[in-house]
Scaffold this active site. Structure first.
Site, mmCIF file in Angstrom:
data_model
loop_
_atom_site.group_PDB
_atom_site.id
_atom_site.type_symbol
_atom_site.label_atom_id
_atom_site.label_comp_id
_atom_site.label_asym_id
_atom_site.label_seq_id
_atom_site.Cartn_x
_atom_site.Cartn_y
_atom_site.Cartn_z
ATOM 1 N N TYR A 199 -0.280 -2.821 5.439
ATOM 2 C CA TYR A 199 0.146 -3.917 6.320
ATOM 3 C C TYR A 199 0.901 -4.989 5.507
ATOM 4 O O TYR A 199 1.651 -5.772 6.066
ATOM 5 C CB TYR A 199 -1.056 -4.615 6.960
ATOM 6 C CG TYR A 199 -1.790 -3.876 8.074
ATOM 7 C CD1 TYR A 199 -1.522 -2.548 8.394
ATOM 8 C CD2 TYR A 199 -2.772 -4.538 8.815
ATOM 9 C CE1 TYR A 199 -2.222 -1.906 9.415
ATOM 10 C CE2 TYR A 199 -3.463 -3.907 9.831
ATOM 11 C CZ TYR A 199 -3.193 -2.591 10.137
ATOM 12 O OH TYR A 199 -3.884 -1.970 11.142
ATOM 13 N N GLY A 200 0.645 -4.996 4.197
ATOM 14 C CA GLY A 200 1.018 -6.136 3.350
ATOM 15 C C GLY A 200 2.490 -6.455 3.248
ATOM 16 O O GLY A 200 2.859 -7.547 2.842
ATOM 17 N N CYS A 214 -7.047 -9.719 -1.674
ATOM 18 C CA CYS A 214 -6.688 -8.447 -1.049
ATOM 19 C C CYS A 214 -7.910 -7.557 -1.196
ATOM 20 O O CYS A 214 -8.545 -7.544 -2.261
ATOM 21 C CB CYS A 214 -5.483 -7.851 -1.774
ATOM 22 S SG CYS A 214 -5.172 -6.123 -1.356
ATOM 23 N N THR A 215 -8.226 -6.844 -0.129
ATOM 24 C CA THR A 215 -9.489 -6.094 -0.146
ATOM 25 C C THR A 215 -9.529 -4.991 -1.205
ATOM 26 O O THR A 215 -10.598 -4.543 -1.575
ATOM 27 C CB THR A 215 -9.742 -5.484 1.242
ATOM 28 O OG1 THR A 215 -8.515 -4.976 1.749
ATOM 29 C CG2 THR A 215 -10.302 -6.514 2.187
ATOM 30 N N HIS A 216 -8.349 -4.562 -1.690
ATOM 31 C CA HIS A 216 -8.354 -3.544 -2.750
ATOM 32 C C HIS A 216 -8.761 -4.116 -4.112
ATOM 33 O O HIS A 216 -9.271 -3.405 -4.958
ATOM 34 C CB HIS A 216 -6.951 -2.963 -2.936
ATOM 35 C CG HIS A 216 -6.545 -1.934 -1.929
ATOM 36 N ND1 HIS A 216 -6.535 -2.170 -0.582
ATOM 37 C CD2 HIS A 216 -6.124 -0.656 -2.091
ATOM 38 C CE1 HIS A 216 -6.100 -1.083 0.044
ATOM 39 N NE2 HIS A 216 -5.851 -0.148 -0.848
ATOM 40 N N ASP A 248 -9.882 -2.550 8.473
ATOM 41 C CA ASP A 248 -8.921 -2.864 7.420
ATOM 42 C C ASP A 248 -7.686 -2.012 7.685
ATOM 43 O O ASP A 248 -7.746 -1.041 8.449
ATOM 44 C CB ASP A 248 -9.521 -2.529 6.042
ATOM 45 C CG ASP A 248 -8.550 -2.795 4.899
ATOM 46 O OD1 ASP A 248 -7.753 -3.752 5.007
ATOM 47 O OD2 ASP A 248 -8.558 -2.043 3.914
ATOM 48 N N SER A 249 -6.601 -2.346 7.022
ATOM 49 C CA SER A 249 -5.412 -1.512 7.124
ATOM 50 C C SER A 249 -5.684 -0.121 6.557
ATOM 51 O O SER A 249 -4.989 0.825 6.888
ATOM 52 C CB SER A 249 -4.264 -2.166 6.355
ATOM 53 O OG SER A 249 -4.673 -2.428 5.030
ATOM 54 N N GLU A 255 -4.769 2.718 -5.186
ATOM 55 C CA GLU A 255 -4.913 3.909 -4.335
ATOM 56 C C GLU A 255 -4.734 5.182 -5.154
ATOM 57 O O GLU A 255 -5.289 6.229 -4.820
ATOM 58 C CB GLU A 255 -3.909 3.864 -3.192
ATOM 59 C CG GLU A 255 -4.118 2.645 -2.324
ATOM 60 C CD GLU A 255 -4.108 2.932 -0.839
ATOM 61 O OE1 GLU A 255 -3.528 3.931 -0.443
ATOM 62 O OE2 GLU A 255 -4.695 2.127 -0.094
ATOM 63 N N CYS A 290 -9.605 -7.362 6.018
ATOM 64 C CA CYS A 290 -8.255 -7.170 5.480
ATOM 65 C C CYS A 290 -7.658 -8.563 5.357
ATOM 66 O O CYS A 290 -7.598 -9.303 6.345
ATOM 67 C CB CYS A 290 -7.434 -6.327 6.457
ATOM 68 S SG CYS A 290 -5.684 -6.184 6.028
ATOM 69 N N ASN A 291 -7.266 -8.913 4.148
ATOM 70 C CA ASN A 291 -6.714 -10.257 3.950
ATOM 71 C C ASN A 291 -5.425 -10.462 4.733
ATOM 72 O O ASN A 291 -5.190 -11.527 5.300
ATOM 73 C CB ASN A 291 -6.449 -10.486 2.462
ATOM 74 C CG ASN A 291 -7.713 -10.767 1.698
ATOM 75 O OD1 ASN A 291 -8.071 -11.910 1.476
ATOM 76 N ND2 ASN A 291 -8.431 -9.723 1.311
ATOM 77 N N THR A 292 -4.585 -9.425 4.748
ATOM 78 C CA THR A 292 -3.293 -9.562 5.418
ATOM 79 C C THR A 292 -3.500 -9.793 6.919
ATOM 80 O O THR A 292 -2.901 -10.690 7.512
ATOM 81 C CB THR A 292 -2.447 -8.297 5.164
ATOM 82 O OG1 THR A 292 -2.352 -8.095 3.753
ATOM 83 C CG2 THR A 292 -1.068 -8.432 5.747
#
Ligand code: DGL
Length: 282
Positions: A54-55, A196-198, A22-23, A164, A85-87
């Protein structure tokens, strides 16, 4: 003709880890689903914390970063790459599939499949980073799966920093969620893709905000199901008797978010390794 690796070197391949990247740390939501569903598998996770997010970056930069991190996972012996990571999945998957000689699995297809399965009124909302929304990757896959499904998409660039910061249940985060989601909720979506992974870390506050008539979908579980089926199809699953592990490496050690994610996901992170990015020429 390609011969499955496992037919040539069964014991070697099966003991190799699944490489996940992932980023940053958010992809641990996918690693947690993999741990739960595939406890015999070793997982080597790299979070590119030196270059997150990355987004907001361009497609060519996201592609290059993804290739570099995948190369580092292959150097760890990865038998498969999971783009958690979706992006990176939205912008780099075709290139990774073209260049890597191991199976590559992203999170967009599994998330889109889950959304199409969940919607009852045929109207799906997608929230994600700016790069993912601009790529229209979710729309493309959802429309291929089910052309009559309508998609409303919204970039939510402020959510990653709030998560975050650990502000998972906070009035400021709720305010921002309202600003981003009110329009698509008013338009009548009945399913919301956390693209988005978050975002699964905001599942509770998002669920409270949109109400339980709107189904929340994330790709983590569906991605783990897809990994399982590809491992089986390729004959490269770990032996059932093996006790799998999760090893985590970051490209920068300073991520306080790691502890937020560890607590919110209930996973044991243990010792974190540090890896310098192996750059390829831009
Ligand atoms: N991992 C990214 C994603 O899933 C979110 C964080 C970033 O912008 O790098 O889209």
């Amino acid at each position: 003709m390609s011969i499955p690796l496992a037919e040539v070197f069964p014991s070697v391949v099966n003991r190799r880890p699944i490489g996940v990247f992932d980023s940053g740390i958010g992809g641990l939501t996918v690693a947690a689903a993999l741990r739960e569903m595939l406890p015999a598998e070793d997982i080597f996770y790299i979070g590119d914390t030196a270059r997150v997010p990355y987004g907001g970056k361009s497609a060519s930069t996201i592609e290059r970063y993804s290739l570099e991190i995948s190369g580092m996972l292959l150097a760890e012996g990865a038998k498969m790459i999971v783009v958690a990571c979706n992006t990176a999945s939205a912008l780099a998957l075709p290139r990774l599939e073209e260049l890597l000689r191991v199976p590559v699995i992203g999170v967009i297809q599994p998330g889109a499949e889950a959304a199409v399965a969940a919607t009852r009124n045929g109207h799906v909302g997608v929230i994600a980073t700016r790069a993912t929304i601009q790529s229209k990757a979710y729309e493309r896959v959802i429309q291929l799966l089910s052309p009559e499904v309508r998609v409303s998409a919204q970039a939510c660039p402020l959510l990653v920093p709030l998560i975050e910061e650990g502000w998972l249940e906070d009035p400021v985060t709720e305010l921002v969620i309202g600003r981003y989601l009110d329009a698509m909720v008013a338009e009548g979506i009945d399913t919301l893709v956390l693209g988005c992974t978050h975002y699964p870390l905001l599942r509770k506050v998002l669920g409270d905000y949109v109400g339980h008539e709107i189904a929340l979908v994330d790709s983590a579980r569906n991605c783990a199901l897809k990994v399982d089926s590809v491992l089986k199809a390729e004959g490269i699953s770990a032996s059932d008797t093996h006790v799998g592990s999760l090893r985590i490496a970051l490209t920068d050690p300073s991520s306080a978010f790691l502890r937020v994610a560890e607590e919110a996901l209930g996973i044991h992170v243990g010792e974190v390794q540090l890896r310098a990015v192996q750059m390829i020429n831009p």
